[in-house]
Design an enzyme around this catalytic site. Structure first.
Site, PDB file in Angstrom:
ATOM      1  N   ASN A 141       0.384   8.159  -6.652  1.00 28.57           N
ATOM      2  CA  ASN A 141       1.054   8.547  -8.101  1.00 28.57           C
ATOM      3  C   ASN A 141       0.725   9.851  -8.341  1.00 28.57           C
ATOM      4  OD1 ASN A 141       2.180   5.790  -7.863  1.00 28.57           O
ATOM      5  ND2 ASN A 141       0.951   5.198  -9.789  1.00 28.57           N
ATOM      6  N   GLU A 196      -0.655   1.767   2.023  1.00 30.08           N
ATOM      7  CA  GLU A 196      -1.386   1.448   0.919  1.00 30.08           C
ATOM      8  C   GLU A 196      -1.562  -0.173   0.871  1.00 30.08           C
ATOM      9  OE1 GLU A 196      -0.859   2.809  -3.139  1.00 30.08           O
ATOM     10  OE2 GLU A 196      -0.184   4.565  -2.418  1.00 30.08           O
ATOM     11  N   ASN A 230       5.985   9.521  -2.763  1.00 31.47           N
ATOM     12  CA  ASN A 230       5.197   8.066  -2.973  1.00 31.47           C
ATOM     13  C   ASN A 230       6.023   7.318  -3.880  1.00 31.47           C
ATOM     14  OD1 ASN A 230       2.676   6.752  -2.999  1.00 31.47           O
ATOM     15  ND2 ASN A 230       2.949   7.252  -5.249  1.00 31.47           N
ATOM     16  N   GLU A 231       6.168   6.075  -3.654  1.00 29.32           N
ATOM     17  CA  GLU A 231       6.720   4.907  -4.403  1.00 29.32           C
ATOM     18  C   GLU A 231       7.916   5.458  -5.215  1.00 29.32           C
ATOM     19  OE1 GLU A 231       3.485   3.083  -6.365  1.00 29.32           O
ATOM     20  OE2 GLU A 231       2.563   2.412  -4.645  1.00 29.32           O
ATOM     21  N   GLU A 271      -6.937   9.514  -2.973  1.00 27.77           N
ATOM     22  CA  GLU A 271      -6.237  10.078  -4.199  1.00 27.77           C
ATOM     23  C   GLU A 271      -7.062  10.806  -5.142  1.00 27.77           C
ATOM     24  OE1 GLU A 271      -2.362   8.752  -7.145  1.00 27.77           O
ATOM     25  OE2 GLU A 271      -3.373   7.329  -5.860  1.00 27.77           O
ATOM     26  N   GLN A 327      -8.036   2.285  -1.553  1.00 29.54           N
ATOM     27  CA  GLN A 327      -8.410   3.584  -1.448  1.00 29.54           C
ATOM     28  C   GLN A 327      -9.892   3.484  -0.509  1.00 29.54           C
ATOM     29  OE1 GLN A 327      -7.749   6.697  -4.041  1.00 29.54           O
ATOM     30  NE2 GLN A 327      -6.143   5.628  -5.010  1.00 29.54           N
TER      31      GLN A 327
END
Length: 506
Positions: free
Chosen positions: A71, A291, A171-172, A26, A351
């Site tokens: 995020n 993730e 995402n989320e 990310e 990550q």
């Protein structure tokens, strides 16, 4: 303690999708800037990519990588990262309160992924943006030529399309912290329409809809039910996320949290089955666990720092130092993914570099492999084939996370093409050796071709720039194949073993 493992060649769970060993990176901290890209570093190539980091990545044999968030993607404008670098805008990243220079965008990342031998798995912004911007991004990335956006890409020096087949729909989106957070029905409808548009463009595209950010969310698992009610027929995967901690410094309870992951996967699998039956749908939806990692050493400290700093550019953020205990946990979690490979088809360690990552890279200094790098690499290399049903007879313990947790954690993989059988074994007992016996059925004339072990380390031991290879796999001892074809051996307490058996060709 005496432990016994039994496997049969024909008792399989599922073929393992190689994307089970994927990764995530990310625009966060020093993952991109100062991680994979650092043009001022002595190890930088002509494009500014760090060659030492790239070599460590290549050695992992990663099939796919999720990008650019996370995020970060929920307020990202993909257009900011294309075209001449000198004209790209500098933006504020609301997710991590940082300044984003946009010096790396989709085309540069595609160049790096090609060097690394990794397929891209791209995420679209369904937080502050929506369907129209998502389809524009798809056209820019994947259409050959002759349209405004494909020709724009060609004018940026990329004459060939990137041909990305895996797309994450946001995402989320269940998380209140997410920029553009939505309720389940609202998000499910948007995700469904986006997936329909993507498949209209190219029916071979696979889409990933957002599941819960973790299994402790107040909306879990109702979120999954509502989202799939809206989108089931047009999506191929639903994402799960989960990070793990050991704040209480209880090793056995920490290891028991792998059982929580199994329950999480099982619950979502049941939800998928329910929606499929309710809709009388013909398609299958699988799980993308995109993730996962250990994350707690720096978490509380850095969460405070984020609220206090003034929009820095690529700051050191969530740079966890992983110890041997974390490596044993990661090995166990990878075993769980193998055991659940009938439902989990894609999984991404989060990550890859610097930020909660198996690889660290110092500014103006060296790169090195953390403790968790090694089990990840060994499973990525040798965990390809068919997952076998593995019967384990070993002592168990109870803890807060789960009851009846086996001291012996095992996954086994049969590769018919290479005619090999591989066991990934962890002795999780704090003090007792394991007297191992493996009984094989249907595997003719097994021969132990390789035994790699990680053992004898203090649980808090780490690798570092000064001592980068302190924790690493070494040739194992005390394991043999006896005259009857059974595997026998002694496994030290708190140890990880990869046993590779070559088999007689039928």
């Amino acid at each position: 303690m005496k432990v016994k493992i039994s496997v049969h060649r024909d008792f399989t769970i599922s073929p393992i999708d190689e994307r089970l060993y994927s990764a995530f990176i990310e625009h966060m901290g020093r993952a991109i800037y100062g991680g994979i890209y650092d043009p001022g570093h002595p190890q930088a190539d002509e494009q500014g990519f760090r060659k030492d980091v790239l070599k460590f990545v290549q050695d992992l044999n990663i099939p796919a990588i999720r990008y650019p968030g996370g995020n970060f993607v929920s307020a990202y404008r993909w257009e900011d990262g294309v075209g001449p670098r000198e004209t790209r805008p500098v933006r504020l990243d609301l997710a991590w309160r940082c300044t984003e220079t946009n010096q790396i965008g989709i085309n540069e990342f595609a160049d790096w992924a090609k060097l690394a031998g990794i397929d891209m798995m791209l995420a679209v912004n369904l937080g502050t943006r929506g369907l129209d911007d998502a389809r524009n991004f798809l056209e820019y990335v994947n259409f050959p030529s002759g349209t405004a956006l494909s020709d724009l890409r060609r004018s940026h020096g990329k004459t060939e399309p990137h041909n990305v087949k895996l797309w994450c729909l946001g995402n989320e989106m269940d998380g209140p912290w997410q920029t553009g957070h939505k309720v389940a029905v609202e998000y499910g409808r948007l995700a469904n329409e986006t997936a329909k548009a993507f498949k209209s463009f190219d029916p071979s595209i696979k889409t990933i809809v957002c599941g819960s950010s973790n299994d402790e969310m107040p909306t879990y698992p109702e979120w999954e039910r509502e989202v799939l009610e809206e989108s089931y027929e047009n999506v191929d995967y639903i994402s799960l996320h989960k990070y793990f901690e050991n704040y209480e410094r209880n090793t056995l309870n920490f290891f028991g949290k792998i059982e929580e992951t199994g329950r999480y996967i099982q619950a979502i699998s049941g939800t998928i089955d329910y929606i499929k039956a309710k809709k009388r749908a013909k398609n299958d939806v699988f799980i993308c666990f995109d993730e996962w990692n250990v994350w707690y050493h720096q978490r509380e400290k850095d969460n405070r720092r984020i609220t206090e700093w003034d929009w820095p550019e690529a700051p050191a953020l969530l740079e966890e130092t992983y110890n041997f205990e974390d490596a044993l946990f990661v090995a166990g979690l990878l075993n769980e993914f193998i055991r659940r490979s009938d439902r989990v088809k894609i999984a991404c360690i989060a990550q890859l570099v610097n930020v909660i990552a198996p690889i660290r890279a110092e500014k103006e200094g060296p790169a090195w492999r953390q403790s968790i790098y090694h089990p990840y690499r060994l499973v990525a290399l040798y965990g390809r084939g068919e997952a076998l049903r593995t019967a384990v007879d070993a002592p168990t313990y109870n803890c807060a996370a789960a009851d009846q947790v086996s001291y012996l954690d095992v996954a086994s993989v049969y590769n018919r093409e290479k005619n090999t059988l591989t066991f990934f074994i962890i002795n999780r007992h704090l003090s007792e050796t394991a007297e191992l016996e493996i009984n094989l059925t249907g595997f003719p004339e097994p021969c132990l071709s390789e035994h790699l072990a990680m053992e004898g380390y203090d649980l808090q031991a780490t690798n570092s720039a000064q001592n980068p290879d302190h924790i690493r796999p070494k040739p194992g001892e005390n394991v043999v194949v006896d005259e009857s074809g059974s595997v026998r051996g002694i496994l030290a307490p708190l140890s990880y073993h990869v046993l590779r058996l070559s088999l007689k060709t039928d």
